[in-house]
Enzyme design. Structure first.
Site, mmCIF file in Angstrom:
data_model
loop_
_atom_site.group_PDB
_atom_site.id
_atom_site.type_symbol
_atom_site.label_atom_id
_atom_site.label_comp_id
_atom_site.label_asym_id
_atom_site.label_seq_id
_atom_site.Cartn_x
_atom_site.Cartn_y
_atom_site.Cartn_z
ATOM 1 N N SER A 1 0.602 -1.195 0.024
ATOM 2 C CA SER A 1 0.054 0.262 0.023
ATOM 3 C C SER A 1 0.931 1.141 -0.010
ATOM 4 O O SER A 1 1.977 1.290 0.299
ATOM 5 C CB SER A 1 -1.000 -0.070 1.418
ATOM 6 O OG SER A 1 -1.426 1.359 1.739
ATOM 7 N N SER A 2 0.303 2.301 -0.350
ATOM 8 C CA SER A 2 1.176 3.563 -0.483
ATOM 9 C C SER A 2 1.448 4.226 1.081
ATOM 10 O O SER A 2 2.355 5.012 0.922
ATOM 11 C CB SER A 2 0.347 4.791 -1.324
ATOM 12 O OG SER A 2 -0.730 4.891 -0.870
ATOM 13 N N CYS A 3 0.745 3.586 1.864
ATOM 14 C CA CYS A 3 1.132 4.275 3.230
ATOM 15 C C CYS A 3 2.118 3.617 4.042
ATOM 16 O O CYS A 3 2.826 3.843 5.019
ATOM 17 C CB CYS A 3 -0.044 3.931 4.292
ATOM 18 S SG CYS A 3 -0.759 2.122 4.361
ATOM 19 N N TYR B 1 -0.553 -0.985 10.542
ATOM 20 C CA TYR B 1 -0.745 -1.530 8.891
ATOM 21 C C TYR B 1 0.537 -1.387 8.128
ATOM 22 O O TYR B 1 0.985 -2.386 7.306
ATOM 23 C CB TYR B 1 -1.848 -0.697 8.516
ATOM 24 C CG TYR B 1 -2.450 -1.154 7.027
ATOM 25 C CD1 TYR B 1 -3.030 -2.345 6.758
ATOM 26 C CD2 TYR B 1 -2.069 -0.110 5.949
ATOM 27 C CE1 TYR B 1 -3.465 -2.369 5.600
ATOM 28 C CE2 TYR B 1 -2.584 -0.572 4.785
ATOM 29 C CZ TYR B 1 -3.081 -1.654 4.429
ATOM 30 O OH TYR B 1 -3.822 -1.812 3.001
ATOM 31 N N LYS C 1 2.902 -4.176 6.240
ATOM 32 C CA LYS C 1 3.114 -4.265 4.935
ATOM 33 C C LYS C 1 4.666 -4.073 4.363
ATOM 34 O O LYS C 1 5.082 -4.757 3.247
ATOM 35 C CB LYS C 1 2.132 -3.076 4.120
ATOM 36 C CG LYS C 1 0.667 -3.291 4.260
ATOM 37 C CD LYS C 1 0.313 -4.290 3.260
ATOM 38 C CE LYS C 1 -1.161 -4.635 3.287
ATOM 39 N NZ LYS C 1 -1.584 -5.871 2.545
ATOM 40 N N HIS D 1 -12.957 3.632 3.851
ATOM 41 C CA HIS D 1 -11.890 4.685 3.401
ATOM 42 C C HIS D 1 -12.769 5.704 2.947
ATOM 43 O O HIS D 1 -14.054 5.602 2.926
ATOM 44 C CB HIS D 1 -11.139 4.254 2.322
ATOM 45 C CG HIS D 1 -10.252 3.212 2.447
ATOM 46 N ND1 HIS D 1 -10.313 2.011 2.269
ATOM 47 C CD2 HIS D 1 -8.935 3.293 3.463
ATOM 48 C CE1 HIS D 1 -9.045 1.210 2.738
ATOM 49 N NE2 HIS D 1 -8.490 2.024 3.479
HETATM 50 N N1 NAP Z 1 -8.625 -0.557 -0.420
HETATM 51 C C1 NAP Z 1 -7.443 0.383 -0.857
HETATM 52 O O1 NAP Z 1 -7.604 1.459 -0.889
HETATM 53 C C2 NAP Z 1 -6.000 -0.455 -1.030
HETATM 54 C C3 NAP Z 1 -5.166 0.660 -1.134
HETATM 55 C C4 NAP Z 1 -3.744 0.137 -1.443
HETATM 56 C C5 NAP Z 1 -3.560 -1.203 -1.120
HETATM 57 N N2 NAP Z 1 -4.708 -2.071 -0.999
HETATM 58 C C6 NAP Z 1 -4.498 -3.632 -0.473
HETATM 59 O O2 NAP Z 1 -4.844 -4.390 -1.502
HETATM 60 C C7 NAP Z 1 -5.316 -5.408 -0.802
HETATM 61 C C8 NAP Z 1 -6.785 -5.847 -0.909
HETATM 62 O O3 NAP Z 1 -7.336 -4.881 -0.349
HETATM 63 P P1 NAP Z 1 -9.217 -4.570 -0.419
HETATM 64 O O4 NAP Z 1 -9.336 -3.046 -0.582
HETATM 65 O O5 NAP Z 1 -9.385 -5.440 -1.454
HETATM 66 O O6 NAP Z 1 -9.770 -5.021 0.855
HETATM 67 P P2 NAP Z 1 -10.958 -6.007 1.213
HETATM 68 O O7 NAP Z 1 -12.009 -5.556 0.282
HETATM 69 O O8 NAP Z 1 -11.003 -5.509 2.580
HETATM 70 O O9 NAP Z 1 -10.532 -7.588 0.900
HETATM 71 C C9 NAP Z 1 -9.521 -7.920 1.732
HETATM 72 C C10 NAP Z 1 -10.093 -9.514 1.835
HETATM 73 O O10 NAP Z 1 -9.280 -10.248 2.650
HETATM 74 C C11 NAP Z 1 -10.124 -11.138 3.345
HETATM 75 N N3 NAP Z 1 -9.342 -11.644 4.736
HETATM 76 C C12 NAP Z 1 -9.224 -10.573 5.751
HETATM 77 N N4 NAP Z 1 -8.532 -11.574 6.670
HETATM 78 C C13 NAP Z 1 -8.759 -12.803 6.411
HETATM 79 C C14 NAP Z 1 -8.224 -13.837 6.831
HETATM 80 N N5 NAP Z 1 -7.570 -14.095 8.277
HETATM 81 N N6 NAP Z 1 -8.462 -15.187 5.972
HETATM 82 C C15 NAP Z 1 -8.848 -15.184 4.771
HETATM 83 N N7 NAP Z 1 -9.384 -13.840 4.253
HETATM 84 C C16 NAP Z 1 -9.088 -12.742 4.810
HETATM 85 C C17 NAP Z 1 -11.293 -10.446 3.661
HETATM 86 O O11 NAP Z 1 -12.259 -11.202 3.889
HETATM 87 P P3 NAP Z 1 -13.680 -10.695 4.580
HETATM 88 O O12 NAP Z 1 -14.374 -10.065 3.818
HETATM 89 O O13 NAP Z 1 -14.251 -12.050 5.084
HETATM 90 O O14 NAP Z 1 -13.291 -9.976 6.010
HETATM 91 C C18 NAP Z 1 -11.279 -9.707 2.279
HETATM 92 O O15 NAP Z 1 -12.273 -10.647 1.484
HETATM 93 C C19 NAP Z 1 -4.849 -5.306 0.584
HETATM 94 O O16 NAP Z 1 -3.585 -5.978 0.635
HETATM 95 C C20 NAP Z 1 -4.548 -4.044 0.881
HETATM 96 O O17 NAP Z 1 -3.552 -3.617 1.683
HETATM 97 C C21 NAP Z 1 -5.863 -1.610 -0.699
#
Ligand code: NAP
Length: 299
Positions: A94-96, A123, A127, A166
């Site tokens: 992530s950018s953070c 977090y 990362k 967010h």
């Molecule tokens: N969203 C952003 O703005 C953003 C920005 C930069 C980077 N990212 C990165 O992109 C990636 C995906 O983010 P996202 O936005 O798609 O988040 P998300 O929608 O919350 O998806 C995360 C997924 O991980 C699953 N998960 C969490 N804990 C788990 C566990 N213990 N076992 C199995 N599955 C688990 C969650 O399941 P549940 O739904 O059951 O909780 C969810 O399906 C992450 O690595 C994040 O750091 C996101």
């Protein structure tokens, strides 16, 4: 959100053998469960999109869970993938991870050059450990693990809960509810002055598949849109998209986070990838998705 977008993109490209598990079927925090799953399934390519993710309030109130869950998930998956012969793994950071006051736009070289933004340091530390683990496994074991650092993402499947979300999905929901309830004003957290960049999740999914095909190196790569805007400008765009015509009331008592966060994406663009979904078009389609999924939104 990201995992589903990668699946949509892979299916659209003709992929046929996707190994998918929900959290209920496979808790990635459990080393034993992850180990068993990799031993049985032996995936060739792994996109690690699972993580504990959330906005400023979630990070503030659950520091232990953000640090522990993310360290466990990524350590279990990267290690089992390596030991069960996965050909390549993409880790999503992530950018953070970058210092709070990194020079803008932020290049990949800013990593570990200064103090982190305190509102999401738990977090971010996890990362950073994840991308370092990819580098270490490449160096010591020759494992082809790569890392992508996306900017703020949005799109279908986002988390619209007011406690966990967010800024962009929170603004969509607040403006939508204010329009329906004919409220005079919507409260926007912070001063409105921080600048942020937003990338549609379908663009990120496209970049992930591009990197899986064309990139094998230890250096993490930024993935972003290339331009930022202030939170006040974003709030006005969201209000216009949703049709909310009342006042946007900024609450400076709430945390702003990093003053500016714009990624330098020149390394990725030099490899030949560019995003294509403008914020205007992406907001409109995300709002359509939000309206048509009212009954199944994540809480
Ligand atoms: N969203 C952003 O703005 C953003 C920005 C930069 C980077 N990212 C990165 O992109 C990636 C995906 O983010 P996202 O936005 O798609 O988040 P998300 O929608 O919350 O998806 C995360 C997924 O991980 C699953 N998960 C969490 N804990 C788990 C566990 N213990 N076992 C199995 N599955 C688990 C969650 O399941 P549940 O739904 O059951 O909780 C969810 O399906 C992450 O690595 C994040 O750091 C996101």
């Amino acid at each position: 959100m990201v995992g589903s977008a990668i699946v949509r993109r892979l299916l659209a490209g003709g992929a046929s053998r996707l190994l998918l598990r929900t959290r209920a079927e496979l808790d990635l925090r459990s080393q034993a469960e992850v180990e068993r799953w990799f031993a049985e399934q032996q995936p060739q390519y792994v996109f690690l999109a699972a993580a504990k993710v959330g906005g400023i309030e979630a990070n503030r109130s659950q520091p232990a869970q953000f640090l522990r869950d993310n360290l466990q998930i990524q350590t279990n998956v990267i290690d089992s993938a390596y030991r069960h012969g996965t050909r390549k793994l993409l880790f999503l950071g992530s950018s953070c991870i970058y210092p709070r006051l990194a020079p803008q736009p932020i290049t990949e070289d800013s990593l570990l050059s200064g103090a982190l933004e305190p509102t999401n340091e738990w977090y971010a530390i996890a990362k950073i450990a994840g991308l370092k683990m990819c580098q270490a496994y490449r160096r010591e074991f020759g494992f082809d693990a790569i890392s992508a650092m996306p900017t703020n993402l949005y799109g279908p499947g986002d988390n619209f809960s007011l406690e966990q979300s967010h800024v962009l999905p929170a603004l969509i929901r607040k403006c939508h509810e204010a329009r329906l309830q004919r409220s005079a004003a919507v409260e926007v957290w912070g001063s409105g002055t921080p600048r942020r960049e937003f990338l549609h999740v379908d663009d990120l999914a496209d970049a992930c598949i591009f990197l899986m095909r064309h990139y094998s190196d230890a250096a993490p790569l930024n993935v972003g849109w290339g331009e930022d805007l202030s939170i006040a400008e974003l709030a006005r765009m969201v209000a216009a998209t949703v049709g909310f015509e009342g006042e946007l009331r900024f609450d400076p008592s709430k945390p702003d986070g990093t003053p500016r966060k714009l990624l330098d994406t020149s390394r990725l663009t030099q490899l030949g990838w560019r995003p294509s979904i403008t914020l205007e078009a992406g907001l409109a389609s995300t709002y359509d998705w939000f309206r048509s999924h009212q009954q199944s939104l994540r809480q």
